[in-house]
Design a protein around this motif. Sequence first.
Motif, PDB file in Angstrom:
ATOM      1  N   LEU A   1       9.034  15.122 -54.410  1.00  0.00           N
ATOM      2  CA  LEU A   1       8.325  15.654 -55.574  1.00  0.00           C
ATOM      3  C   LEU A   1       7.113  14.796 -55.929  1.00  0.00           C
ATOM      4  O   LEU A   1       6.054  15.327 -56.310  1.00  0.00           O
ATOM      5  N   ALA A   2       7.217  13.479 -55.818  1.00  0.00           N
ATOM      6  CA  ALA A   2       6.085  12.597 -56.100  1.00  0.00           C
ATOM      7  C   ALA A   2       4.951  12.828 -55.101  1.00  0.00           C
ATOM      8  O   ALA A   2       3.778  12.880 -55.482  1.00  0.00           O
ATOM      9  N   ILE A   3       5.283  12.983 -53.840  1.00  0.00           N
ATOM     10  CA  ILE A   3       4.261  13.249 -52.810  1.00  0.00           C
ATOM     11  C   ILE A   3       3.595  14.597 -53.085  1.00  0.00           C
ATOM     12  O   ILE A   3       2.366  14.722 -52.992  1.00  0.00           O
ATOM     13  N   LEU A   4       4.387  15.607 -53.445  1.00  0.00           N
ATOM     14  CA  LEU A   4       3.815  16.906 -53.781  1.00  0.00           C
ATOM     15  C   LEU A   4       2.890  16.815 -54.994  1.00  0.00           C
ATOM     16  O   LEU A   4       1.826  17.460 -55.019  1.00  0.00           O
ATOM     17  N   ALA A   5       3.259  16.018 -55.992  1.00  0.00           N
ATOM     18  CA  ALA A   5       2.418  15.853 -57.176  1.00  0.00           C
ATOM     19  C   ALA A   5       1.100  15.207 -56.805  1.00  0.00           C
ATOM     20  O   ALA A   5       0.033  15.619 -57.296  1.00  0.00           O
ATOM     21  N   VAL A   6       1.123  14.212 -55.925  1.00  0.00           N
ATOM     22  CA  VAL A   6      -0.116  13.560 -55.493  1.00  0.00           C
ATOM     23  C   VAL A   6      -0.999  14.552 -54.752  1.00  0.00           C
ATOM     24  O   VAL A   6      -2.217  14.616 -54.971  1.00  0.00           O
ATOM     25  N   VAL A   7      -0.404  15.375 -53.881  1.00  0.00           N
ATOM     26  CA  VAL A   7      -1.178  16.328 -53.092  1.00  0.00           C
ATOM     27  C   VAL A   7      -1.738  17.436 -53.984  1.00  0.00           C
ATOM     28  O   VAL A   7      -2.918  17.796 -53.888  1.00  0.00           O
ATOM     29  N   ILE A   8      -0.919  17.990 -54.875  1.00  0.00           N
ATOM     30  CA  ILE A   8      -1.345  19.125 -55.696  1.00  0.00           C
ATOM     31  C   ILE A   8      -2.335  18.677 -56.780  1.00  0.00           C
ATOM     32  O   ILE A   8      -3.380  19.311 -56.974  1.00  0.00           O
ATOM     33  N   LEU A   9      -2.023  17.619 -57.511  1.00  0.00           N
ATOM     34  CA  LEU A   9      -2.865  17.192 -58.618  1.00  0.00           C
ATOM     35  C   LEU A   9      -4.069  16.390 -58.145  1.00  0.00           C
ATOM     36  O   LEU A   9      -5.111  16.390 -58.811  1.00  0.00           O
ATOM     37  N   GLY A  10      -3.902  15.686 -57.101  1.00  0.00           N
ATOM     38  CA  GLY A  10      -4.992  14.843 -56.612  1.00  0.00           C
ATOM     39  C   GLY A  10      -4.975  13.492 -57.289  1.00  0.00           C
ATOM     40  O   GLY A  10      -4.449  13.336 -58.398  1.00  0.00           O
ATOM     41  N   PRO A  11      -5.528  12.498 -56.644  1.00  0.00           N
ATOM     42  CA  PRO A  11      -5.497  11.138 -57.192  1.00  0.00           C
ATOM     43  C   PRO A  11      -6.328  10.968 -58.463  1.00  0.00           C
ATOM     44  O   PRO A  11      -6.081  10.059 -59.247  1.00  0.00           O
ATOM     45  N   GLU A  12      -7.323  11.843 -58.700  1.00  0.00           N
ATOM     46  CA  GLU A  12      -8.154  11.664 -59.897  1.00  0.00           C
ATOM     47  C   GLU A  12      -7.457  12.170 -61.157  1.00  0.00           C
ATOM     48  O   GLU A  12      -7.647  11.635 -62.244  1.00  0.00           O
ATOM     49  N   ARG A  13      -6.616  13.207 -61.076  1.00  0.00           N
ATOM     50  CA  ARG A  13      -5.927  13.753 -62.260  1.00  0.00           C
ATOM     51  C   ARG A  13      -4.510  13.209 -62.434  1.00  0.00           C
ATOM     52  O   ARG A  13      -3.911  13.375 -63.486  1.00  0.00           O
ATOM     53  N   LEU A  14      -3.943  12.593 -61.422  1.00  0.00           N
ATOM     54  CA  LEU A  14      -2.561  12.109 -61.478  1.00  0.00           C
ATOM     55  C   LEU A  14      -2.340  11.085 -62.593  1.00  0.00           C
ATOM     56  O   LEU A  14      -1.347  11.197 -63.324  1.00  0.00           O
ATOM     57  N   PRO A  15      -3.207  10.078 -62.798  1.00  0.00           N
ATOM     58  CA  PRO A  15      -2.965   9.127 -63.897  1.00  0.00           C
ATOM     59  C   PRO A  15      -2.958   9.803 -65.274  1.00  0.00           C
ATOM     60  O   PRO A  15      -2.181   9.430 -66.153  1.00  0.00           O
ATOM     61  N   GLU A  16      -3.804  10.798 -65.458  1.00  0.00           N
ATOM     62  CA  GLU A  16      -3.846  11.503 -66.737  1.00  0.00           C
ATOM     63  C   GLU A  16      -2.527  12.232 -67.003  1.00  0.00           C
ATOM     64  O   GLU A  16      -1.960  12.158 -68.101  1.00  0.00           O
ATOM     65  N   TYR A  17      -1.999  12.931 -65.997  1.00  0.00           N
ATOM     66  CA  TYR A  17      -0.733  13.648 -66.154  1.00  0.00           C
ATOM     67  C   TYR A  17       0.459  12.694 -66.282  1.00  0.00           C
ATOM     68  O   TYR A  17       1.413  12.980 -67.005  1.00  0.00           O
TER      69      TYR A  17
END
Length: 140
Positions: free
Chosen positions: A12-28
């Motif tokens: 799930l963490a890998i999917l979140a990185v791929v779907i959200l991208g590294p630029e939006r991941l810290p915000e989420y």
Amino acid sequence: MFGINGSELIILAILAVVILGPERLPEYAAQLARFVKQLKTMAAGAKEQLREEVGDDIVDMDWRKLDPRQYDPRRIIKEALLDDDDAPRPAPAASAVAAAAATAAGTAVSTSSRASGRPASKPALQLAAGEPAPFDSEAT
């Protein structure tokens, strides 16, 4: 917790990185952290409010006794039968005196029913040959 094991969490963490991208991941991730904090605060507030309204008796309550998975009819029946042994019973001498007094008066008394503390039951009436049994339409 939610039926997710370690390997599923990594996927799930890998999917979140791929779907959200590294630029939006810290915000989420920050939004998720704020949400979890709010949830913990709300749970603590609800627990404190419950304690204030119900009192300190709730702290001493054994919640495992109220768990429906702990329901065992055999144990409940066994405990109920053992509790009956603690109940005081009339002395055998008193039932013998009552039987002797009833015999002197000319009435029959069942000593076994008197010894158990129950009133004597009426003798069963015998039906004549071919007589139908009494029927109560309101019984069922």
